[in-house]
Design a protein around this motif. Structure first.
Motif, PDB file in Angstrom:
ATOM      1  N   LYS A 148      29.953  49.365  43.366  1.00 45.01           N
ATOM      2  CA  LYS A 148      29.460  48.363  42.413  1.00 45.01           C
ATOM      3  C   LYS A 148      30.571  47.795  41.533  1.00 45.01           C
ATOM      4  CE  LYS A 148      24.774  50.269  42.294  1.00 45.01           C
ATOM      5  NZ  LYS A 148      23.686  50.826  41.448  1.00 45.01           N
ATOM      6  N   ASP A 149      31.745  48.396  41.596  1.00 45.17           N
ATOM      7  CA  ASP A 149      32.878  47.897  40.804  1.00 45.17           C
ATOM      8  C   ASP A 149      33.366  46.540  41.315  1.00 45.17           C
ATOM      9  OD1 ASP A 149      34.822  47.994  38.771  1.00 45.17           O
ATOM     10  OD2 ASP A 149      36.305  48.863  40.125  1.00 45.17           O
ATOM     11  N   PHE A 150      32.938  46.145  42.514  1.00 47.11           N
ATOM     12  CA  PHE A 150      33.342  44.841  43.047  1.00 47.11           C
ATOM     13  C   PHE A 150      32.573  43.694  42.399  1.00 47.11           C
ATOM     14  CE2 PHE A 150      34.504  47.650  46.637  1.00 47.11           C
ATOM     15  CZ  PHE A 150      35.831  47.273  46.786  1.00 47.11           C
ATOM     16  N   GLU A 151      31.441  43.980  41.794  1.00 44.94           N
ATOM     17  CA  GLU A 151      30.604  42.924  41.219  1.00 44.94           C
ATOM     18  C   GLU A 151      31.357  42.184  40.113  1.00 44.94           C
ATOM     19  OE1 GLU A 151      26.932  44.761  40.052  1.00 44.94           O
ATOM     20  OE2 GLU A 151      26.612  45.624  42.044  1.00 44.94           O
ATOM     21  N   GLY A 152      31.391  40.864  40.211  1.00 43.38           N
ATOM     22  CA  GLY A 152      32.101  40.037  39.229  1.00 43.38           C
ATOM     23  C   GLY A 152      33.572  39.846  39.543  1.00 43.38           C
ATOM     24  N   ARG A 153      34.052  40.484  40.602  1.00 44.63           N
ATOM     25  CA  ARG A 153      35.463  40.337  40.967  1.00 44.63           C
ATOM     26  C   ARG A 153      35.685  39.033  41.734  1.00 44.63           C
ATOM     27  NH1 ARG A 153      38.658  44.350  38.455  1.00 44.63           N
ATOM     28  NH2 ARG A 153      37.589  46.366  38.584  1.00 44.63           N
ATOM     29  N   SER A 154      36.932  38.593  41.765  1.00 42.81           N
ATOM     30  CA  SER A 154      37.319  37.401  42.519  1.00 42.81           C
ATOM     31  C   SER A 154      38.779  37.560  42.920  1.00 42.81           C
ATOM     32  CB  SER A 154      37.133  36.141  41.670  1.00 42.81           C
ATOM     33  OG  SER A 154      38.008  36.173  40.554  1.00 42.81           O
ATOM     34  N   LEU A 155      39.330  36.566  43.606  1.00 40.88           N
ATOM     35  CA  LEU A 155      40.728  36.674  44.024  1.00 40.88           C
ATOM     36  C   LEU A 155      41.682  36.699  42.832  1.00 40.88           C
ATOM     37  CD1 LEU A 155      40.899  34.408  47.205  1.00 40.88           C
ATOM     38  CD2 LEU A 155      40.941  36.902  47.070  1.00 40.88           C
ATOM     39  N   GLY A 156      41.248  36.176  41.697  1.00 41.26           N
ATOM     40  CA  GLY A 156      42.085  36.232  40.501  1.00 41.26           C
ATOM     41  C   GLY A 156      41.730  37.368  39.572  1.00 41.26           C
ATOM     42  N   ASN A 157      40.736  38.146  39.926  1.00 39.42           N
ATOM     43  CA  ASN A 157      40.270  39.258  39.083  1.00 39.42           C
ATOM     44  C   ASN A 157      39.907  40.452  39.979  1.00 39.42           C
ATOM     45  OD1 ASN A 157      39.183  40.903  37.075  1.00 39.42           O
ATOM     46  ND2 ASN A 157      37.161  39.947  37.224  1.00 39.42           N
ATOM     47  N   PRO A 158      40.881  41.351  40.206  1.00 36.97           N
ATOM     48  CA  PRO A 158      42.228  41.409  39.626  1.00 36.97           C
ATOM     49  C   PRO A 158      43.214  40.490  40.353  1.00 36.97           C
ATOM     50  CG  PRO A 158      41.929  43.232  41.117  1.00 36.97           C
ATOM     51  CD  PRO A 158      40.611  42.508  41.081  1.00 36.97           C
ATOM     52  N   ALA A 159      44.462  40.533  39.911  1.00 36.64           N
ATOM     53  CA  ALA A 159      45.520  39.759  40.561  1.00 36.64           C
ATOM     54  C   ALA A 159      45.678  40.231  42.003  1.00 36.64           C
ATOM     55  CB  ALA A 159      46.837  39.941  39.797  1.00 36.64           C
ATOM     56  N   PRO A 160      46.144  39.352  42.901  1.00 35.73           N
ATOM     57  CA  PRO A 160      46.249  39.702  44.321  1.00 35.73           C
ATOM     58  C   PRO A 160      46.912  41.041  44.609  1.00 35.73           C
ATOM     59  CG  PRO A 160      46.723  37.378  44.016  1.00 35.73           C
ATOM     60  CD  PRO A 160      46.568  37.968  42.643  1.00 35.73           C
ATOM     61  N   ARG A 161      47.992  41.358  43.914  1.00 33.68           N
ATOM     62  CA  ARG A 161      48.713  42.605  44.191  1.00 33.68           C
ATOM     63  C   ARG A 161      47.928  43.846  43.726  1.00 33.68           C
ATOM     64  NH1 ARG A 161      54.166  42.049  40.849  1.00 33.68           N
ATOM     65  NH2 ARG A 161      54.044  40.020  41.898  1.00 33.68           N
ATOM     66  N   GLU A 162      46.901  43.621  42.906  1.00 25.85           N
ATOM     67  CA  GLU A 162      46.123  44.747  42.397  1.00 25.85           C
ATOM     68  C   GLU A 162      44.848  45.013  43.212  1.00 25.85           C
ATOM     69  OE1 GLU A 162      45.428  44.024  38.267  1.00 25.85           O
ATOM     70  OE2 GLU A 162      47.537  44.282  37.724  1.00 25.85           O
ATOM     71  N   TRP A 163      44.699  44.284  44.303  1.00 23.14           N
ATOM     72  CA  TRP A 163      43.584  44.576  45.200  1.00 23.14           C
ATOM     73  C   TRP A 163      43.964  45.782  46.064  1.00 23.14           C
ATOM     74  CZ3 TRP A 163      38.616  42.944  45.950  1.00 23.14           C
ATOM     75  CH2 TRP A 163      38.173  41.898  45.119  1.00 23.14           C
ATOM     76  N   LYS A 187      40.477  46.363  50.741  1.00 24.22           N
ATOM     77  CA  LYS A 187      41.185  45.357  51.517  1.00 24.22           C
ATOM     78  C   LYS A 187      40.216  44.465  52.282  1.00 24.22           C
ATOM     79  CE  LYS A 187      45.419  46.260  50.399  1.00 24.22           C
ATOM     80  NZ  LYS A 187      46.179  45.247  49.596  1.00 24.22           N
ATOM     81  N   ALA A 188      39.128  45.043  52.797  1.00 18.09           N
ATOM     82  CA  ALA A 188      38.144  44.257  53.543  1.00 18.09           C
ATOM     83  C   ALA A 188      37.446  43.245  52.634  1.00 18.09           C
ATOM     84  CB  ALA A 188      37.119  45.184  54.196  1.00 18.09           C
ATOM     85  N   VAL A 189      37.125  43.655  51.413  1.00 20.24           N
ATOM     86  CA  VAL A 189      36.482  42.734  50.470  1.00 20.24           C
ATOM     87  C   VAL A 189      37.449  41.619  50.084  1.00 20.24           C
ATOM     88  CG1 VAL A 189      35.439  42.501  48.179  1.00 20.24           C
ATOM     89  CG2 VAL A 189      34.923  44.512  49.587  1.00 20.24           C
ATOM     90  N   GLN A 190      38.699  41.971  49.830  1.00 18.69           N
ATOM     91  CA  GLN A 190      39.695  40.953  49.497  1.00 18.69           C
ATOM     92  C   GLN A 190      39.848  39.938  50.631  1.00 18.69           C
ATOM     93  OE1 GLN A 190      43.808  42.186  49.412  1.00 18.69           O
ATOM     94  NE2 GLN A 190      44.330  40.698  47.791  1.00 18.69           N
ATOM     95  N   LYS A 191      39.898  40.417  51.864  1.00 20.95           N
ATOM     96  CA  LYS A 191      40.038  39.510  53.005  1.00 20.95           C
ATOM     97  C   LYS A 191      38.815  38.607  53.156  1.00 20.95           C
ATOM     98  CE  LYS A 191      43.151  42.463  55.700  1.00 20.95           C
ATOM     99  NZ  LYS A 191      43.305  43.310  56.916  1.00 20.95           N
ATOM    100  N   THR A 192      37.643  39.115  52.787  1.00 24.05           N
ATOM    101  CA  THR A 192      36.433  38.295  52.834  1.00 24.05           C
ATOM    102  C   THR A 192      36.527  37.158  51.823  1.00 24.05           C
ATOM    103  OG1 THR A 192      35.138  40.233  53.493  1.00 24.05           O
ATOM    104  CG2 THR A 192      33.922  38.329  52.691  1.00 24.05           C
ATOM    105  N   LEU A 193      37.033  37.456  50.635  1.00 27.11           N
ATOM    106  CA  LEU A 193      37.209  36.422  49.617  1.00 27.11           C
ATOM    107  C   LEU A 193      38.267  35.393  50.045  1.00 27.11           C
ATOM    108  CD1 LEU A 193      37.105  38.583  46.355  1.00 27.11           C
ATOM    109  CD2 LEU A 193      35.348  37.010  47.182  1.00 27.11           C
ATOM    110  N   ILE A 194      39.305  35.856  50.696  1.00 28.58           N
ATOM    111  CA  ILE A 194      40.331  34.922  51.196  1.00 28.58           C
ATOM    112  C   ILE A 194      39.732  34.022  52.278  1.00 28.58           C
ATOM    113  CG2 ILE A 194      42.505  34.768  52.461  1.00 28.58           C
ATOM    114  CD1 ILE A 194      43.367  37.357  51.072  1.00 28.58           C
ATOM    115  N   TYR A 195      38.914  34.613  53.140  1.00 30.09           N
ATOM    116  CA  TYR A 195      38.225  33.817  54.174  1.00 30.09           C
ATOM    117  C   TYR A 195      37.369  32.746  53.509  1.00 30.09           C
ATOM    118  CZ  TYR A 195      34.780  32.613  57.743  1.00 30.09           C
ATOM    119  OH  TYR A 195      33.960  31.918  58.611  1.00 30.09           O
ATOM    120  N   PHE A 196      36.622  33.123  52.476  1.00 31.75           N
ATOM    121  CA  PHE A 196      35.767  32.167  51.761  1.00 31.75           C
ATOM    122  C   PHE A 196      36.605  31.035  51.183  1.00 31.75           C
ATOM    123  CE2 PHE A 196      33.782  30.590  47.893  1.00 31.75           C
ATOM    124  CZ  PHE A 196      32.499  30.291  48.321  1.00 31.75           C
TER     125      PHE A 196
END
Length: 233
Positions: A148-163, A187-196
């Motif tokens: 549930k810690d992913f809720e409200g996250r985005s590619l800028g929150n946190p910074a890319p290197r902190e994913w 990493k999978a969630v971050q890649k999904t956001l990049i895909y979006f």
């Protein structure tokens, strides 16, 4: 000598019959349980969809309102991506996409990732994995609230290197005795956001189509059945 030959023959026949009966029993059992397994998996996936985007947040038929998006190796899914669309009074308010973490500790981890139209995570749920009980299985909501810690996250929150997990300089907690599993999910969630982000125009065009323009809906059961027949990379 003749008695020994007959004994060997009888043993061979007996073993052959045993193999035939065993094989037949396994085949029948598999045929009887396959539909049940698919149905149970579809129910679990449907439940996860409404946990990510609850019914109070949309008034369309989420299970039947789907779109097909471009294929991408980034999501580790074979072929085009089918996503569920949440609408409020006909207007899209979010979507839920499947994703796969191919590098879990014990194999692939299958996820559902909810994203709003701004690229913010609405929720993440794990729908299939083989991670170690008591360690990696804490990615399940019935074991912990970690996902549930992913809720409200985005590619800028946190910074890319902190994913990443905190052990590797990231913003997300790891589990005691298990780092590979949570890192794979992050990493999978971050890649999904990049895909979006990379496919935003195509996605927005698809979301703005009416359900009648999108063609036949694909149900959770259809996707589960496809996933059972396709080996993930």
């Amino acid at each position: 000598m003749a008695t020994m030959t007959q004994s060997i023959r009888r043993s061979a026949i007996g073993l052959g019959m045993f193999a035939v009966i065993t094989g037949g029993t396994i085949a029948i059992t598999q045929a009887l349980t396959e539909d049940r397994i698919t149905e149970q998996a579809a129910r679990a996936e449907a439940k996860a969809l409404f946990e990510i985007i609850p019914e109070s947040a949309h008034n369309n038929d989420l299970l039947k309102d789907t779109v097909v998006l471009p294929a991408s190796n980034r999501l580790a899914i074979d072929g085009p991506v089918t996503a569920w669309i949440a609408r409020q009074d006909g207007q899209p308010v979010g979507m839920i996409m499947p994703a796969v973490a191919p590098d879990g500790y014990s194999g692939t981890i299958k996820l559902l990732v909810g994203i709003d139209l701004k690229g913010t995570v609405l929720g993440v749920r794990v729908i299939s994995h083989r991670e170690t009980p008591g360690l990696g299985d804490r990615i399940e909501t019935r074991k912990s609230d970690w996902v549930k810690d992913f809720e409200g996250r985005s590619l800028g929150n946190p910074a890319p290197r902190e994913w990443n997990v905190k052990k590797n300089g990231g913003a997300f907690d790891q589990f005691t005795g298990a780092t590979i599993t949570p890192r794979a999910v992050v990493k999978a969630v971050q890649k999904t956001l990049i895909y979006f982000r990379k496919n935003k125009q195509i996605i927005r065009a698809q979301l703005n189509k009416t359900p009648s323009e999108l063609g036949p809906a694909i149900t959770p059961g259809d996707l589960i059945e496809q996933s059972l027949n396709v080996e993930q990379p």
